[in-house]
Write an enzyme that holds these catalytic residues in place. Structure first.
Site, mmCIF file in Angstrom:
data_model
loop_
_atom_site.group_PDB
_atom_site.id
_atom_site.type_symbol
_atom_site.label_atom_id
_atom_site.label_comp_id
_atom_site.label_asym_id
_atom_site.label_seq_id
_atom_site.Cartn_x
_atom_site.Cartn_y
_atom_site.Cartn_z
ATOM 1 N N HIS A 14 0.769 -27.635 -13.081
ATOM 2 C CA HIS A 14 0.046 -27.638 -14.355
ATOM 3 C C HIS A 14 -1.033 -26.569 -14.341
ATOM 4 O O HIS A 14 -2.192 -26.830 -14.028
ATOM 5 C CB HIS A 14 -0.586 -29.010 -14.601
ATOM 6 C CG HIS A 14 -1.177 -29.171 -15.969
ATOM 7 N ND1 HIS A 14 -1.438 -30.404 -16.509
ATOM 8 C CD2 HIS A 14 -1.552 -28.272 -16.908
ATOM 9 C CE1 HIS A 14 -1.957 -30.261 -17.708
ATOM 10 N NE2 HIS A 14 -2.033 -28.963 -17.971
ATOM 11 N N ASP A 37 -4.643 -28.393 -14.124
ATOM 12 C CA ASP A 37 -4.887 -28.004 -15.517
ATOM 13 C C ASP A 37 -5.761 -26.747 -15.546
ATOM 14 O O ASP A 37 -6.617 -26.582 -16.418
ATOM 15 C CB ASP A 37 -5.519 -29.145 -16.311
ATOM 16 C CG ASP A 37 -5.482 -28.922 -17.821
ATOM 17 O OD1 ASP A 37 -4.845 -27.938 -18.262
ATOM 18 O OD2 ASP A 37 -6.087 -29.722 -18.551
#
Length: 460
Positions: free
Chosen positions: A62, A313
C-alpha cells in the site's frame, strides 16, 4: 560449487522460527540454499552479516507512488529509492493517479514507468468506479495485482460506485480469482460532518480527525463484508485505523468471509493527540484515533489476529500542501497523507524491542502474509529455495532518532515521525540477488526493479 552471492553470519528469521549463525546463497537471482554459515557454498561475493538479523524481503502492499501524472509529489524512482533505503523489496502502487488506473492501457503505462525507473520490485492495483465495470476482466488479463474501491472522499476525489455497482463488481472480480480492497469510510457520513464543521468554523487539525468518526469506518467494513458474504468475493480492508473496525473484520472472519486486513505503523504508534502536538503534517485518512481505539486495535487486530498485514499508506505531498509553515492553521486547506517507507521497519522493530510481538510475528505480517494475500507467495515473502532472492538485513538493536526528514529519500518527506526515536533499522536490502541498499546508501540502479507476476490461485 561457486555461486553469485552468499550472506553469512546472520540470525535468519522466518515465521517458522530463527536460525543463528546462518545465511543465504544466491545464484542467478534465486535462492539456492538457506542454512548454517559453514554449510553454505563459496561465492563470487560474500557479505558478512555481522550477527544481524536476516528476514524475507519486506513487502508493502500500500504505497502512493503518484506516477503517472503527479510526479511533482513522487514517482516510481523516488518511491522505490525510499523503499530500498527502508528495507523494502516489493511495493504496490495505488491507482488514484492522474489519470486514474482504470483500464488495461493505463495499467500498462504504470507498469512501463515502473520498469524504466524502479529500484525494487513492484505491482499495482486498478480502481473500480461506476465507469469501468466492463474493464475488470481486461485488467485481470493485463496482470493487475488486485482492485480497489474508494468508498469515501479522499485524495484524488475518485467517486465511489453505488452499492449495486459494488455488488456487480464483486461478482465480476470473484470470477478473476483476484481480491478487491477498500478505502473503507462511509462517504455520506464524512461528507456530512466535513460540511457541518466548516460551517461551524471548526478548523483545527483535530477537527479533521473528528469529521471522519470511527463509525464511518466500522460501517463501511461491515457493509462490504456483508456484500462479500453474498457474492463470495475475496475482499481486503486497507489501512484499518481503529479497534472498532478490527472487531468488524474479526466478526467477518468468524462468519467465514474471505476478508483480510492491514494496519499501518502510524495507527499503532500515535494517538489522535499527535494532531494537537504536530498538526496538519499528521493529517491522514482515515485519521489517527484516540487511545482507546488504538489499544483495541492492538488487542483485537494484532493480538487477536484480525489484522493480516502491515503496510504504510505512504503518501507524499509537498510541504506547501501539508501546510508545514502553518501546521495549526485551517486544516481544510491542508492535504491528507505523509511518507512512511523509511520508518515502517524501525517502528515495527521498536515494537519487537518493547515485546509487543516477536520477530517471527513481525515477519509473518510484513513479508509472508502480504505476499500470500495478494498472490505473490512464495516467490515473494519467503526464503524458500527456488524463489526470488529477496531479503532484508536489520539491526534490531540500533537506537536512533529521525531528527530531520531531509535524511529521507522521497521527493517530499513530510512525516509526523520526525522527532520520534526508534530501536532497530534496516541496514541492507537485496532484491533478486542484487544488493540495492547498504552502508546507508542506495546502491542499486534505477530500472532494476521489475513487475511481479501474480498467481491468483495462490492468493489466501
Amino acid at each position: 560449487m561457486t555461486v553469485d552471492l552468499v550472506v553469512r553470519n546472520c540470525t535468519v528469521v522466518t515465521p517458522a522460527g530463527r536460525t543463528p549463525d546462518a545465511g543465504v546463497a544466491v545464484e542467478d537471482g534465486t535462492i539456492v540454499a538457506v542454512g548454517r554459515s559453514d554449510r553454505l557454498p563459496d561465492a563470487d561475493r560474500v557479505v558478512d552479516g555481522e550477527g544481524r538479523v536476516l528476514v524475507p524481503g519486506i513487502v508493502d502492499c500500500h504505497i502512493h507512488n503518484r506516477e503517472p501524472g503527479l510526479e511533482y509529489k513522487e514517482d516510481w524512482e523516488s518511491a522505490t529509492r525510499a523503499a530500498a533505503a527502508g528495507g523494502l523489496t516489493t511495493v504496490v502502487g495505488m491507482p488514484n493517479t492522474d489519470p486514474v488506473i482504470d483500464s488495461a492501457d493505463r495499467l500498462e503505462l504504470k507498469y512501463d514507468r515502473g520498469e524504466a525507473a524502479a529500484h525494487v520490485d513492484f505491482q499495482s492495483y486498478a480502481v473500480v468506479t461506476s465507469e469501468n465495470l466492463d474493464e475488470i476482466p481486461a485488467l485481470s488479463d493485463a496482470g493487475v495485482l488486485g482492485y480497489k474501491v474508494f468508498l469515501g472522499s479522499t485524495v484524488g476525489d475518485v467517486p465511489p460506485p453505488s452499492d449495486g455497482e459494488i455488488l456487480e463488481a464483486m461478482e465480476r472480480i470473484r470470477e478473476t480469482g483476484k481480491r478487491l480492497g477498500f478505502h473503507e469510510e462511509n462517504g455520506e457520513i464524512i461528507d456530512y460532518y466535513t460540511e457541518k464543521f466548516k460551517e461551524e468554523s471548526r478548523n483545527d487539525p483535530i477537527d479533521h480527525s473528528h469529521s471522519r468518526p470511527v463509525i464511518a469506518e466500522q460501517e463501511a467494513v461491515e457493509r462490504m463484508i456483508t456484500f462479500a458474504e453474498e457474492t463470495g468475493a475475496k475482499i481486503h480492508m486497507f489501512h484499518v485505523s481503529s479497534g472498532s473496525a478490527a472487531e468488524a473484520v474479526a466478526r467477518g472472519k468468524d462468519r467465514g468471509v474471505d476478508v483480510t486486513a492491514e494496519t499501518t505503523p502510524h495507527y499503532l504508534w500515535f494517538t489522535e493527540d499527535v494532531m494537537r502536538e504536530k498538526g496538519n503534517p499528521a493529517r491522514i485518512q482515515p485519521p489517527i484515533r484516540d487511545a482507546d481505539e488504538r489499544e483495541r486495535l492492538w488487542e483485537v487486530g494484532i493480538e487477536g489476529g484480525a489484522i493480516d498485514c502491515f503496510a504504510t499508506d505512504h503518501a507524499p505531498h509537498t510541504p506547501e500542501e501539508k501546510k508545514v509553515d502553518d501546521p495549526f492553521g485551517n486544516t481544510w486547506d491542508a492535504t491528507s497523507g505523509f511518507v512512511g517507507l523509511e520508518t515502517e521497519v524501525p517502528v515495527m522493530l521498536s515494537f519487537v524491542n518493547e515485546g509487543r510481538f516477536t520477530l517471527e510475528e513481525w515477519v509473518r505480517r510484513h513479508s509472508m502474509r502480504p505476499a500470500q494475500v495478494w498472490g505473490m507467495y512464495p516467490q515473494k515473502g519467503s526464503l524458500q529455495v527456488g524463489t526470488d532472492a529477496d531479503f532484508t538485513i536489520v539491526d534490531p538493536d540500533e537506537e536512533w532518532t529521525l531528527e530531520d526528514s531531509s535524511a529521507l529519500h522521497s521527493k517530499n518527506c513530510v512525516t509526523p515521525f520526525v522527532g520520534e526515536s526508534f530501536t532497530g533499522k534496516a541496514v541492507a536490502t537485496v532484491v533478486r540477488g542484487e544488493v540495492v541498499y547498504e552502508d546507508g546508501d542506495v546502491v542499486g540502479e534505477s530500472g532494476y526493479g521489475t513487475r511481479v507476476e501474480v498467481d491468483d490461485d495462490s492468493a489466501t
